[in-house]
Design a protein around this motif. Sequence first.
Motif, short mmCIF file in Angstrom:
data_model
loop_
_atom_site.label_atom_id
_atom_site.label_comp_id
_atom_site.label_asym_id
_atom_site.label_seq_id
_atom_site.Cartn_x
_atom_site.Cartn_y
_atom_site.Cartn_z
N LEU A 1 19.36 23.87 -12.26
CA LEU A 1 20.28 23.99 -11.49
C LEU A 1 21.52 24.53 -11.90
CD1 LEU A 1 19.61 20.67 -8.95
CD2 LEU A 1 18.44 22.89 -9.18
N TYR A 2 22.21 25.42 -10.94
CA TYR A 2 23.46 26.02 -11.57
C TYR A 2 23.21 27.11 -12.47
CZ TYR A 2 25.28 21.65 -9.58
OH TYR A 2 25.54 20.40 -8.76
N LEU A 3 21.97 27.54 -12.69
CA LEU A 3 21.80 28.53 -13.57
C LEU A 3 21.06 29.75 -12.54
CD1 LEU A 3 20.25 26.88 -16.75
CD2 LEU A 3 22.47 27.93 -16.39
N ALA A 4 20.91 30.94 -13.24
CA ALA A 4 20.39 32.14 -12.33
C ALA A 4 18.91 31.81 -12.11
CB ALA A 4 20.41 33.59 -13.29
N GLU A 5 18.22 31.31 -12.92
CA GLU A 5 16.56 31.08 -12.80
C GLU A 5 16.32 29.62 -12.57
OE1 GLU A 5 14.22 33.04 -15.65
OE2 GLU A 5 14.47 34.86 -14.32
N SER A 6 17.02 28.92 -11.63
CA SER A 6 16.69 27.33 -11.33
C SER A 6 15.06 27.55 -10.82
CB SER A 6 17.36 27.01 -10.18
OG SER A 6 18.64 27.34 -10.17
N LYS A 7 14.48 26.37 -11.31
CA LYS A 7 13.09 26.34 -11.08
C LYS A 7 12.50 25.13 -10.15
CE LYS A 7 10.08 28.10 -14.37
NZ LYS A 7 9.48 28.10 -15.45
N ILE A 8 11.75 25.23 -9.25
CA ILE A 8 10.86 24.14 -8.54
C ILE A 8 9.63 24.05 -8.90
CG2 ILE A 8 10.54 22.85 -6.56
CD1 ILE A 8 12.96 24.38 -5.32
N LYS A 9 9.22 23.01 -9.30
CA LYS A 9 7.88 22.64 -9.55
C LYS A 9 7.38 21.49 -8.61
CE LYS A 9 7.67 24.01 -14.46
NZ LYS A 9 7.83 23.58 -15.62
N ILE A 10 6.21 21.84 -7.85
CA ILE A 10 5.91 20.77 -7.00
C ILE A 10 4.25 20.39 -7.36
CG2 ILE A 10 5.65 20.12 -4.64
CD1 ILE A 10 8.00 21.40 -3.97
N LYS A 11 3.81 19.24 -7.21
CA LYS A 11 2.30 19.00 -7.32
C LYS A 11 1.91 18.53 -6.04
CE LYS A 11 -0.43 16.70 -10.59
NZ LYS A 11 -0.51 15.26 -10.93
N ILE A 12 0.82 19.01 -5.57
CA ILE A 12 0.38 18.47 -4.12
C ILE A 12 -1.01 18.17 -4.55
CG2 ILE A 12 0.02 18.91 -1.87
CD1 ILE A 12 2.33 21.31 -2.32
N GLY A 13 -1.47 16.91 -4.89
CA GLY A 13 -2.66 16.71 -5.38
C GLY A 13 -3.07 17.34 -6.61
N GLU A 14 -4.05 17.95 -6.90
CA GLU A 14 -4.31 18.72 -7.88
C GLU A 14 -3.61 20.01 -8.05
OE1 GLU A 14 -5.85 17.10 -10.68
OE2 GLU A 14 -5.88 15.92 -9.33
N ASP B 1 0.76 -1.46 0.07
CA ASP B 1 -0.07 0.09 0.03
C ASP B 1 0.87 1.35 -0.12
OD1 ASP B 1 -1.66 1.85 0.25
OD2 ASP B 1 -2.39 1.46 2.26
N PHE B 2 1.05 1.98 -1.27
CA PHE B 2 1.88 2.96 -1.33
C PHE B 2 1.04 4.01 -1.64
CE2 PHE B 2 4.56 -0.43 -1.64
CZ PHE B 2 5.97 0.04 -0.89
N LYS B 3 0.97 5.26 -1.17
CA LYS B 3 0.38 6.35 -1.62
C LYS B 3 1.21 7.68 -1.91
CE LYS B 3 -3.65 9.09 -0.22
NZ LYS B 3 -3.53 10.08 0.54
N SER B 4 1.07 7.87 -3.05
CA SER B 4 2.06 9.23 -3.49
C SER B 4 1.34 10.54 -3.07
CB SER B 4 2.03 9.39 -4.92
OG SER B 4 2.68 10.50 -5.39
N ILE B 5 2.11 11.22 -1.94
CA ILE B 5 1.57 12.70 -1.63
C ILE B 5 2.05 13.68 -2.20
CG2 ILE B 5 0.65 11.75 0.59
CD1 ILE B 5 3.29 12.80 1.88
N THR B 6 3.29 13.77 -2.92
CA THR B 6 3.55 14.91 -3.70
C THR B 6 4.83 14.43 -4.52
OG1 THR B 6 4.45 17.19 -3.68
CG2 THR B 6 5.28 15.74 -1.78
N SER B 7 4.79 15.31 -5.50
CA SER B 7 5.92 14.87 -6.65
C SER B 7 6.51 16.32 -7.02
CB SER B 7 5.63 13.87 -7.71
OG SER B 7 4.44 14.52 -8.35
N GLY B 8 7.55 16.09 -7.67
CA GLY B 8 7.85 17.65 -8.61
C GLY B 8 9.32 17.40 -9.09
N LEU B 9 9.70 18.57 -9.55
CA LEU B 9 11.09 18.43 -10.25
C LEU B 9 11.87 20.00 -9.98
CD1 LEU B 9 12.80 17.62 -12.69
CD2 LEU B 9 11.25 19.13 -14.31
N ALA B 10 12.84 20.04 -9.64
CA ALA B 10 13.90 20.98 -9.63
C ALA B 10 14.78 21.02 -10.63
CB ALA B 10 14.64 21.08 -8.09
N ASP B 11 14.69 21.96 -11.57
CA ASP B 11 15.57 22.01 -12.69
C ASP B 11 16.24 23.21 -13.12
OD1 ASP B 11 13.71 23.20 -14.02
OD2 ASP B 11 13.44 21.78 -15.64
#
Length: 397
Positions: A37-50, A25-35
């Motif tokens: 990196l090493y640049l001035a405008e690094s970005k983190i995108k996170i999905k929490i439910g919808e 029984d595995f439930k995914s609660i959040t996922s995302g991407l930090a990309d």
Amino acid sequence: MHILVLNAGSSSIKFELFINKTPGDFKSITSGLADRLYLAESKIKIKIGERKVEFVKEMLDHSTALENVIRILVEQEKVIENTEQIKVVGHRIVHGGEKYASSVVIDDEVIAEIENCVQFAPLHNPANLKGIYASKKAFSSAIQVGVFDTAFHQTLPPHAYIYGIPYSYYKKYGVRRYGFHGTSHDFVSKAYAEMIGKPVSELNVITCHLGNGASVAAIKNGKSIDTSMGFTPLEGLMMGTRSGDLDPALVLWLVEKNNNDIDAVNRILNKESGFLGVTEETNDCKPIEDNYDKAEKCKLAMDIFSYRVKKYIGSYMAALGRVDCIIFTGGIGENSEMIREMSTDNMESFGVKLDTEKNIGRFKKSAIISTPDSNIQIAVIPTNEQLSIAQECAKLT
Ligand code: ADP
């Protein structure tokens, strides 16, 4: 138990957080991407439910990115209370060499071995190590687990993994077929067994993981006995930007033509070939499929790709002797009805009959797409490498 899965690339970290209550029984609660990196405008995108959260800031290393992800999850979004809540962190590691045939708890010895395998995966393993170091710093009390892309294929017999070159290259340097995408091939073969209610140890399947990177595996009684990727992920099928199989003498010819510039040839074969090379436009299968009837080069690229998938399926049917199912997965395998059809058509005399109606569409759930009288089933099974890594973590801890 909270299990965090990390997939660290050279300038990115993909992550997914699972809660595991009971076995299975595995439930995914959040996922995302930090990309970026090493640049001035690094970005983190996170999905929490919808809900989707975005954060832009200069992040000059993997550690800083992970710290920012944690800050968002703990302080801003309150998805977890603190870092101690995460008991296990599972890392996708591309190359484990010959040493690891299964997942392991990461200690200093394992880190040394991953470093030793940098020679085989110079782009991936250093990035994976950065992920491990960042995670050890951020989650000092958590167990760190390594899940290797190569591990599932360690069951290949020597006649499948030794190349026909002087044996000393294997003995001295470890030159051999390693195979990749192991987590996915393993996951979909087990998911098929579960779907039809039979033990995986009684089934022979051919798994086609078709995405930007693509490979086929022959799995006998649950164990990989051959796979199309080799010493590196360049061998085998034609891919988004990779050539796949070609005459080795052509590589020498390319080196000569490019004034002995090995880096240029490396770039041609890994980044400028495949769908991109043939269409001269895009590495993306979807627009190529959409333009099959309109653009000659798109038709050619689709024809080459599916013909090669078919050739691997045919050769693995011969290697396995008996096949229960041909499984399609990955972005292309799950979504392209045209590739599935072209890779399996005209194989009725081998007992492979696709149901063209059932094949229509994109698949978010597993399905059988062969006719009831097909001797060999054809299935689409969506892969889930993050879940597979989380399951490995739970098994080990
Ligand atoms: P990666 O190897 O980067 O994980 P994916 O498994 O996400 O790649 O697969 C990406 C590929 O899937 C791309 O070539 C994309 O065009 C293809 N794809 C996604 N959706 C479709 C679709 N509906 N039809 C055809 N190809 C698709």
